[in-house]
Design an enzyme around this catalytic site. Structure first.
Site, short mmCIF file in Angstrom:
data_model
loop_
_atom_site.label_atom_id
_atom_site.label_comp_id
_atom_site.label_asym_id
_atom_site.label_seq_id
_atom_site.Cartn_x
_atom_site.Cartn_y
_atom_site.Cartn_z
N SER A 1 0.86 -1.20 0.00
CA SER A 1 0.00 0.00 0.00
C SER A 1 0.89 1.23 0.00
O SER A 1 2.07 1.15 0.32
CB SER A 1 -0.87 0.02 1.25
OG SER A 1 -0.08 0.33 2.38
N ASP A 2 0.33 2.38 -0.30
CA ASP A 2 1.07 3.61 0.00
C ASP A 2 1.05 3.80 1.52
O ASP A 2 0.33 3.11 2.25
CB ASP A 2 0.48 4.82 -0.75
CG ASP A 2 1.53 5.94 -0.89
OD1 ASP A 2 2.50 5.97 -0.09
OD2 ASP A 2 1.39 6.80 -1.77
N ALA A 3 1.85 4.75 1.99
CA ALA A 3 2.05 4.90 3.43
C ALA A 3 0.72 5.10 4.16
O ALA A 3 -0.01 6.04 3.85
CB ALA A 3 2.99 6.06 3.70
N ASN A 4 0.43 4.20 5.07
CA ASN A 4 -0.74 4.31 5.93
C ASN A 4 -2.07 4.16 5.18
O ASN A 4 -3.13 4.38 5.75
CB ASN A 4 -0.70 5.67 6.64
CG ASN A 4 -1.45 5.63 7.94
OD1 ASN A 4 -1.44 4.61 8.62
ND2 ASN A 4 -2.15 6.70 8.27
N ALA A 5 -1.99 3.79 3.90
CA ALA A 5 -3.20 3.82 3.08
C ALA A 5 -4.22 2.75 3.47
O ALA A 5 -5.42 2.92 3.21
CB ALA A 5 -2.85 3.70 1.60
#
Ligand code: BGC
Length: 768
Positions: free
Chosen positions: A290-294
């Site tokens: 995922s993208d960061a914290n997504a």
């Protein structure tokens, strides 16, 4: 990413203690032989598997802390970890690796991941600049340098290439990609993947690439970063997905899901993207992060009810690894126990992560050998390639009266003016300044290096430039680039006066304007493309002195330079040129390099024209009709500079366009050739571009589409026959009527030339 705001002090204290405790060097004395991924899987507990599906934050992240709480060292010791994000200090890498390899039950090494986008130590021009070179081979070499440097310090996974097609210059992240075109974007994607990963298998000099952000991020509403994208399926297939497909075909090891909603479903939990396209249509076997914290953000989007639902929604569509939110760590094991997620699904998700570690040789060589770092980072060859990359990527936009190149032997004094004239880190862009950049040569220094002592070089800074709303990244300890200081009251006026006075006493002015690094990139969208903070006033005041002015732009996106395009004789687009920026720009200014960069974007006159792209459809009032004036009543609807445009110190002619057949059977290929001649008096390169247009079919097709290009270097007077092949891949498109890829028996136009307005024309017909 905003929620990723860090506690600077705790991070600094943490890293400081690391330096104190771990002064010893960990070598490969405890290296293992690579296991078989299936054997490992059989030995793993469910918690150990989920740890492999997690990327732990290498710095304090509030969501992670709230959800998981446990320090990452403890997680690694107990269960291992798939990856750790944003740790780039080799000592800290070795310390964490030591815990994983020596203290965890199964000794599985960690995969360290970082954004090595335009280099780690040797910083190349930003991706939009590299795309301006239209030189995939050079781009591949550059990313191979980036990979070698990253790997030497223990980073085995880069979050690049970013291949989001961007048609809206307001969007800050345009700088990170290859611009607006899917064909050029695909070529750049492929080159970067091959550069990072090498030709298979990945060896100790290369890293895994991660193509991002899957997909549609560049179409954010209003160019506002993170806003929803609404993209019809045909545009996804024809425009936004091709660079991702090219990366997949080049063997990219990993994909990163994007942050935003795509057609109302967040990309990180989007079954169409992550399952139907990636796994079903493309049969992709690598892993997706995922993208960061997504994953956690699926709650914020209003897509997931809570963390449990978020973990389920992301995992069940095929997202293997949760970047730094801790949501998988907290919820997935429970879901397996409840039978909502099967053990087999978990195994299938873990397998490509283990295989990637095996492929990288991490089991055999888990640690950084610190004695190897310096020789790899301090390579004169890499610096020389970075300088060549600047020469190749600078775009000469205007050169009235052939004011450029400047004559070293005739100029006695030169004024370098502007808030980017003596900038160093700002020449690197945001990602370039994130890592451990080599010393940067400013434009001022580059010019001084070139001229020696016989010429007077004076600098005047002009007004400082700052964002109106500060960047969230300014607080990040690893982001070294900062805003310019606020000026004291009255300072801007005095700076302007000094600049004008400096210009008056010089033979020629090099005016360096644009955007500091924090003005482009993530969380750096803007509503206006104007030169900000008094720069326009500076430009006009300096021009009013009557001195010859060369405007050098340092920026991450096209800016509104309409006034300059009428009044300033020379405009040079340098983008963020990297740590050899000053030398490379000076090479171009003084003619030691002949510019051959061409725009990878259509250059708008004002932000009111965006989104703006050359490959739009033909409408009922066609722009190529003889009586066409403009779609607007206040300005031209044409770009200031078209896609593909770029000048040289020499000139080229194009003639003798030949097609191998005037009719070709669907499924076969045609050859197109054209003679290119260097008609000027010096050697130089141009980018020969081939565009097509399908005149009718089951859907309206763009007025022009790039389907081939070659950067060609020719001595003065030399002629060369450039060959292109148009095959099924170039002639197909995804039809919204047929809902599939089609090649249709229709008439096609072909143009070849130096930009998207090329006039040399031919045509052919496809037949059944
Ligand atoms: C960006 C990604 C990047 C990630 C990790 C995110 O905020 O959108 O492009 O790879 O952070 O640094």
């Amino acid at each position: 990413m905003k929620s990723f705001r860090l506690s600077i002090i705790s991070t600094i204290v943490r890293f400081a203690s690391v330096f104190l405790i771990f002064e010893f060097i960990l070598f490969d004395s405890n290296a293992q032989t690579a296991p078989h991924a299936g054997d490992l899987l059989r030995q793993m507990t469910i918690e150990e598997k989920i740890a492999q599906l997690s990327q732990l934050p290498g710095f304090p992240v509030p969501e992670y802390t709230q959800q998981v709480g446990t320090p990452i060292d403890e997680i690694i010791r107990k269960y291992g970890a798939g990856s750790v994000l944003w740790v780039s200090d080799p000592k800290e890498i070795n310390r964490l690796q030591h815990i994983a390899v020596e203290e965890s039950r199964l000794h599985i090494p960690i995969l360290f991941g970082l954004d090595v986008v335009d280099g780690y130590h040797t910083i190349f021009p930003a991706p939009i600049a590299m795309a301006s070179s239209w030189d995939p081979e050079m781009v591949e070499h550059a990313q191979a340098v980036a990979a070698r440097e990253a790997r030497a310090v223990g980073i085995a996974w880069t979050f690049a290439p970013m291949v989001d097609v961007a048609r809206d210059a307001r969007w800050g992240r345009m700088v990170e990609g290859a611009g607006e075109d899917p064909f050029l974007g695909a070529a750049m994607a492929r080159a970067q993947v091959l550069g990072f990963q090498g030709r298979q298998p990945v060896d100790s000099e290369h890293v895994l690439a991660c193509v991002k952000h899957f997909a549609g991020y560049g179409a954010a509403d209003g160019g506002r970063d993170y806003d929803s994208s609404y993209i019809p399926e045909e545009l996804m297939w024809n425009v936004y997905l091709p660079p991702f497909k090219a990366a997949a075909d080049a063997g990219v090891a990993t994909f990163m899901s994007a942050y935003m909603d795509l057609n109302d479903v967040p990309a990180t939990g989007n079954p169409w993207l992550l399952h139907d396209v990636l796994r079903e249509a493309w049969n992709y076997k690598g892993f997706v992060v995922s993208d960061a914290n997504a994953v956690h953000s699926l709650i914020t989007h209003g897509y997931a009810r809570d963390g449990d639902d978020a973990a389920y929604k992301a995992f069940s569509v095929g997202l293997n690894m949760d970047m730094a939110s801790g949501t998988y760590l907290k919820y997935l094991a429970g879901q397996v126990r409840q039978g909502r997620v099967s053990a087999q699904q978990i195994d299938e998700a873990v397998l490509p992560i283990l295989e990637a570690k095996i492929r990288l040789g991490l089991f055999e060589h888990p640690y950084v050998d610190e004695s190897r770092i310096d020789p790899v980072l301090n390579s004169a060859e890499s610096q020389s390639l970075a300088r060549t990359a600047v020469q190749c990527s600078v775009v000469l936009l205007r050169n009235e009266g052939k004011i450029l190149p400047l004559d070293k032997n005739r100029i006695k004094s030169i004024a370098v003016i502007g808030p980017l004239g003596d900038a160093d880190l700002d020449l690197l862009g945001l990602w370039g300044a994130l890592n451990k950049p080599a010393p940067t040569v400013s434009i001022l220094q580059g010019i001084k290096n070139k001229l020696g002592t016989g010429v007077r070089v004076e600098f005047a800074h002009g007004p400082n430039i700052r964002r109106d709303i500060p960047s969230v990244f300014e607080d990040y300890p690893m982001i070294t680039v900062k805003e310019q200081p606020k000026q004291a009251p009255g300072g801007a006026k005095r700076a302007l006066d000094e600049a004008v006075a400096t210009a008056r006493r010089s033979d020629v002015v090099v005016l360096a304007l644009g955007e500091i690094a924090l003005m482009s990139g993530e969380a750096a969208s803007r509503s206006s493309l104007k030169l900000s903070g008094g720069q326009e006033e500076l430009l006009e005041a300096v021009s009013a002195t009557g001195k010859p002015v060369v405007l050098v732009l340092v920026n991450g996106r096209p800016l509104d330079v309409s006034w300059a395009a009428d009044h300033v004789p020379a405009i040079v687009e340098a983008w963020y040129p990297g740590n050899q920026g000053g030398n490379g720009v000076a090479d171009v200014l003084f003619g030691d390099a002949n510019p051959a960069g061409h725009l990878p974007v259509s250059w708008p006159r004002t932000s009111g024209q965006v989104p703006l792209y050359y490959n739009h459809n033909r409408t009922q009032a066609p722009e190529d009709a003889p009586d066409f004036t403009s779609r607007y009543w206040d300005i031209s609807s044409q770009p200031l500079y078209p896609f593909g445009f770029g000048l040289s110190y020499t000139t080229f002619s194009f003639e003798n366009l030949k097609l191998s057949q005037s009719e070709a059977k669907i499924g076969s290929s045609l050859d197109v050739s054209v003679d290119v001649t260097n008609t000027g008096s010096r050697a130089g390169a141009t980018v020969v571009q081939l565009y097509i247009h399908q005149r009718a079919g089951s859907a309206s097709r763009p007025v022009r589409e790039l389907k081939g290009f070659q950067r060609v270097h020719l001595e003065a007077g030399a002629k060369y026959a450039v060959q292109f092949r148009l095959g099924p891949k170039e002639l197909q498109y995804w039809s919204p009527s047929a809902k599939k890829w089609v090649i249709e028996p229709e008439q096609f136009d072909v143009w070849v030339g130096e930009d998207s307005t090329a006039g040399l024309h031919g045509e052919f017909r496809l037949i059944q």
